[in-house]
Design a protein around this motif. Sequence first.
Motif, PDB file in Angstrom:
ATOM      1  N   LEU A 224       4.892  11.413   2.325  1.00 44.48           N
ATOM      2  CA  LEU A 224       3.406  10.798   2.578  1.00 44.48           C
ATOM      3  C   LEU A 224       3.620   9.489   3.367  1.00 44.48           C
ATOM      4  CD1 LEU A 224       2.024  11.458  -1.291  1.00 44.48           C
ATOM      5  CD2 LEU A 224       1.462  12.640   0.955  1.00 44.48           C
ATOM      6  N   ILE A 225       4.589   8.935   3.059  1.00 43.53           N
ATOM      7  CA  ILE A 225       4.925   7.476   3.715  1.00 43.53           C
ATOM      8  C   ILE A 225       4.942   7.988   5.317  1.00 43.53           C
ATOM      9  CG2 ILE A 225       6.347   5.700   4.385  1.00 43.53           C
ATOM     10  CD1 ILE A 225       7.184   5.785   1.294  1.00 43.53           C
ATOM     11  N   ARG A 226       5.434   9.045   5.823  1.00 41.27           N
ATOM     12  CA  ARG A 226       5.795   9.446   7.232  1.00 41.27           C
ATOM     13  C   ARG A 226       4.562   9.796   7.714  1.00 41.27           C
ATOM     14  NH1 ARG A 226       9.535  13.640   7.325  1.00 41.27           N
ATOM     15  NH2 ARG A 226      10.836  12.604   5.762  1.00 41.27           N
ATOM     16  N   LEU A 227       3.807  10.582   7.113  1.00 44.32           N
ATOM     17  CA  LEU A 227       2.671  10.964   7.321  1.00 44.32           C
ATOM     18  C   LEU A 227       1.540   9.766   7.846  1.00 44.32           C
ATOM     19  CD1 LEU A 227       0.454  13.341   7.722  1.00 44.32           C
ATOM     20  CD2 LEU A 227      -0.044  13.337   5.449  1.00 44.32           C
ATOM     21  N   GLY A 228       1.594   9.079   6.716  1.00 46.35           N
ATOM     22  CA  GLY A 228       0.638   7.734   6.880  1.00 46.35           C
ATOM     23  C   GLY A 228       0.935   7.042   8.352  1.00 46.35           C
ATOM     24  N   ASN A 242       9.014  -0.338 -11.998  1.00 53.32           N
ATOM     25  CA  ASN A 242      10.405  -0.485 -11.951  1.00 53.32           C
ATOM     26  C   ASN A 242      10.876  -0.901 -10.519  1.00 53.32           C
ATOM     27  OD1 ASN A 242      11.720   1.617 -10.987  1.00 53.32           O
ATOM     28  ND2 ASN A 242      11.006   2.586 -12.958  1.00 53.32           N
ATOM     29  N   GLU A 243      12.236  -1.725 -10.660  1.00 53.50           N
ATOM     30  CA  GLU A 243      13.014  -2.156  -9.723  1.00 53.50           C
ATOM     31  C   GLU A 243      13.615  -1.126  -8.647  1.00 53.50           C
ATOM     32  OE1 GLU A 243      13.648  -4.836  -7.928  1.00 53.50           O
ATOM     33  OE2 GLU A 243      15.159  -4.075  -6.723  1.00 53.50           O
ATOM     34  N   GLN A 244      13.767  -0.098  -9.426  1.00 54.39           N
ATOM     35  CA  GLN A 244      14.316   1.208  -8.566  1.00 54.39           C
ATOM     36  C   GLN A 244      13.259   1.796  -7.700  1.00 54.39           C
ATOM     37  OE1 GLN A 244      15.558   4.480 -11.290  1.00 54.39           O
ATOM     38  NE2 GLN A 244      17.036   5.563  -9.719  1.00 54.39           N
ATOM     39  N   GLN A 245      11.953   1.825  -8.185  1.00 50.90           N
ATOM     40  CA  GLN A 245      10.612   2.376  -7.559  1.00 50.90           C
ATOM     41  C   GLN A 245      10.772   1.554  -6.429  1.00 50.90           C
ATOM     42  OE1 GLN A 245       7.967   2.693 -10.593  1.00 50.90           O
ATOM     43  NE2 GLN A 245       8.773   4.602 -11.428  1.00 50.90           N
ATOM     44  N   ARG A 246      10.817   0.105  -6.647  1.00 56.30           N
ATOM     45  CA  ARG A 246      10.469  -0.646  -5.583  1.00 56.30           C
ATOM     46  C   ARG A 246      11.493  -0.806  -4.336  1.00 56.30           C
ATOM     47  NH1 ARG A 246      12.011  -5.068  -3.201  1.00 56.30           N
ATOM     48  NH2 ARG A 246      13.918  -4.910  -3.978  1.00 56.30           N
ATOM     49  N   ALA A 247      12.896  -0.726  -4.766  1.00 56.91           N
ATOM     50  CA  ALA A 247      13.760  -0.625  -3.890  1.00 56.91           C
ATOM     51  C   ALA A 247      13.452   0.572  -2.847  1.00 56.91           C
ATOM     52  CB  ALA A 247      15.047  -0.482  -4.550  1.00 56.91           C
ATOM     53  N   PHE A 248      13.407   1.831  -3.661  1.00 56.38           N
ATOM     54  CA  PHE A 248      13.224   2.917  -2.792  1.00 56.38           C
ATOM     55  C   PHE A 248      12.143   3.064  -1.719  1.00 56.38           C
ATOM     56  CE2 PHE A 248      11.169   7.246  -2.339  1.00 56.38           C
ATOM     57  CZ  PHE A 248      12.272   8.098  -2.075  1.00 56.38           C
ATOM     58  N   LEU A 249      11.029   2.558  -2.356  1.00 58.74           N
ATOM     59  CA  LEU A 249       9.913   2.591  -1.362  1.00 58.74           C
ATOM     60  C   LEU A 249      10.092   1.506  -0.089  1.00 58.74           C
ATOM     61  CD1 LEU A 249       7.123   2.113  -4.429  1.00 58.74           C
ATOM     62  CD2 LEU A 249       7.243   3.816  -2.507  1.00 58.74           C
ATOM     63  N   VAL A 250      10.721   0.384  -0.560  1.00 58.01           N
ATOM     64  CA  VAL A 250      11.011  -0.548   0.655  1.00 58.01           C
ATOM     65  C   VAL A 250      12.017   0.122   1.575  1.00 58.01           C
ATOM     66  CG1 VAL A 250      12.077  -2.771   1.444  1.00 58.01           C
ATOM     67  CG2 VAL A 250      10.433  -2.692  -0.327  1.00 58.01           C
ATOM     68  N   LEU A 255       5.788  -1.033   2.395  1.00 57.71           N
ATOM     69  CA  LEU A 255       6.058  -2.510   2.035  1.00 57.71           C
ATOM     70  C   LEU A 255       4.719  -3.054   1.076  1.00 57.71           C
ATOM     71  CD1 LEU A 255       7.200  -3.508   5.614  1.00 57.71           C
ATOM     72  CD2 LEU A 255       8.519  -2.454   3.532  1.00 57.71           C
ATOM     73  N   LEU A 256       3.642  -1.982   0.665  1.00 53.74           N
ATOM     74  CA  LEU A 256       2.889  -2.667  -0.225  1.00 53.74           C
ATOM     75  C   LEU A 256       2.925  -1.810  -1.513  1.00 53.74           C
ATOM     76  CD1 LEU A 256      -0.246  -3.060   2.289  1.00 53.74           C
ATOM     77  CD2 LEU A 256       1.739  -4.859   1.306  1.00 53.74           C
ATOM     78  N   GLY A 257       2.605  -2.477  -2.712  1.00 58.36           N
ATOM     79  CA  GLY A 257       2.395  -1.758  -3.842  1.00 58.36           C
ATOM     80  C   GLY A 257       1.578  -2.493  -4.949  1.00 58.36           C
TER      81      GLY A 257
END
Length: 284
Positions: A224-228, A242-250, A255-257
């Motif tokens: 989904l990130i790549r598509l966007g 949680n931190e794990q989700q934040r780190a994965f996303l970055v 970069l926004l959440g």
Amino acid sequence: RTRAKHTHGHSFAIYDDYLDRHSRTTAALEPELWRALQKEEFCLYYQPRVCLKSGKIIGAEALIRWQHPLLGLILPDHFIQLCERSGLIVPLGYWIVEQAGKDIRTFQQTGLEGHVSVNLSFRQFQDDYLVSSLERLITLYPSQPQMLEFELTETALYTDEAHVIQCMKAISDLGIEFSLDDFGTGYSSFSMLQKLPISTLKIDRSFIAGIGQQADDEEIVRTLIRLGKNLNKNIIAEGVENEQQRAFLVEHDCLLGQGFYYSPPVTPAAFIQLLNQQSAATAL
Ligand code: C2E
Ligand code: MG
Ligand code: MG
Ligand code: MG
């Protein structure tokens, strides 16, 4: 509860449950909802939108609440559908935009930059006066068009796609941007996403919840990130907890959440306090 006293088989229990689910919570609420709008019992809470790298607040989402005199604070899942079915969402929707306009002015004075988003229901597009009413509302609040954003889900497109797209274009011409809410849960095709005047995709929180738990969900989030990115859209993750989700996303360039990891939706006063804390921290 007295249910156990009169059970002949299960029929009463089932009837009671039915009443709980249907009459007490929906039909009985309908006249109360109209009264609530007149008595100004609705209020908007705000959930910060955050830069996942720095933690800085760069916007917010407005989320409606019903401050019921007896039942306390009621969440939208308990009444929005009923408002849609009864048509109340149309006048309520205008109240929400106007209230958000007032709040945006205060947030701006407290130093907020970025967008404040308001959820729009598919039902609001069935109002012939949607575009002209919004136009009138935003002239009352001149700071609105640049900072206001509307969120809508793909379900808004299912009833009358051509009409909704036409309205969206007219609203974009007023300077208001759109984001696609709960992205990934509907049937949007590539070509549909390209046709829509949408600047931002919000990845549904059900996929974010699977980060670190479900390889499938992680693959979906990456996709989904790549598509966007390929479609030149901004991307926001919802439900970051949680931190794990934040780190994965970055790591995967989202970069926004927003989410409970940063803050639940809070009152306007509490949101202003968060903004003030932030400017105090950066002044150090
Ligand atoms: P939504 O627009 O997808 O809003 C996000 C929902 O997720 C909010 O619930 C928010 O409190 C919740 N949430 C935020 N962060 C987290 C998290 O980290 N974990 C979890 N588990 N949940 C999180 P809320 O406020 O109860 O709103 C539910 C839905 O009601 C919204 O979903 C939206 O579809 C609808 N809604 C809310 N306000 C309005 C409104 O003003 N107008 C319309 N038409 N619909 C609204
Ligand atoms: Mg939303
Ligand atoms: Mg959402
Ligand atoms: Mg959602």
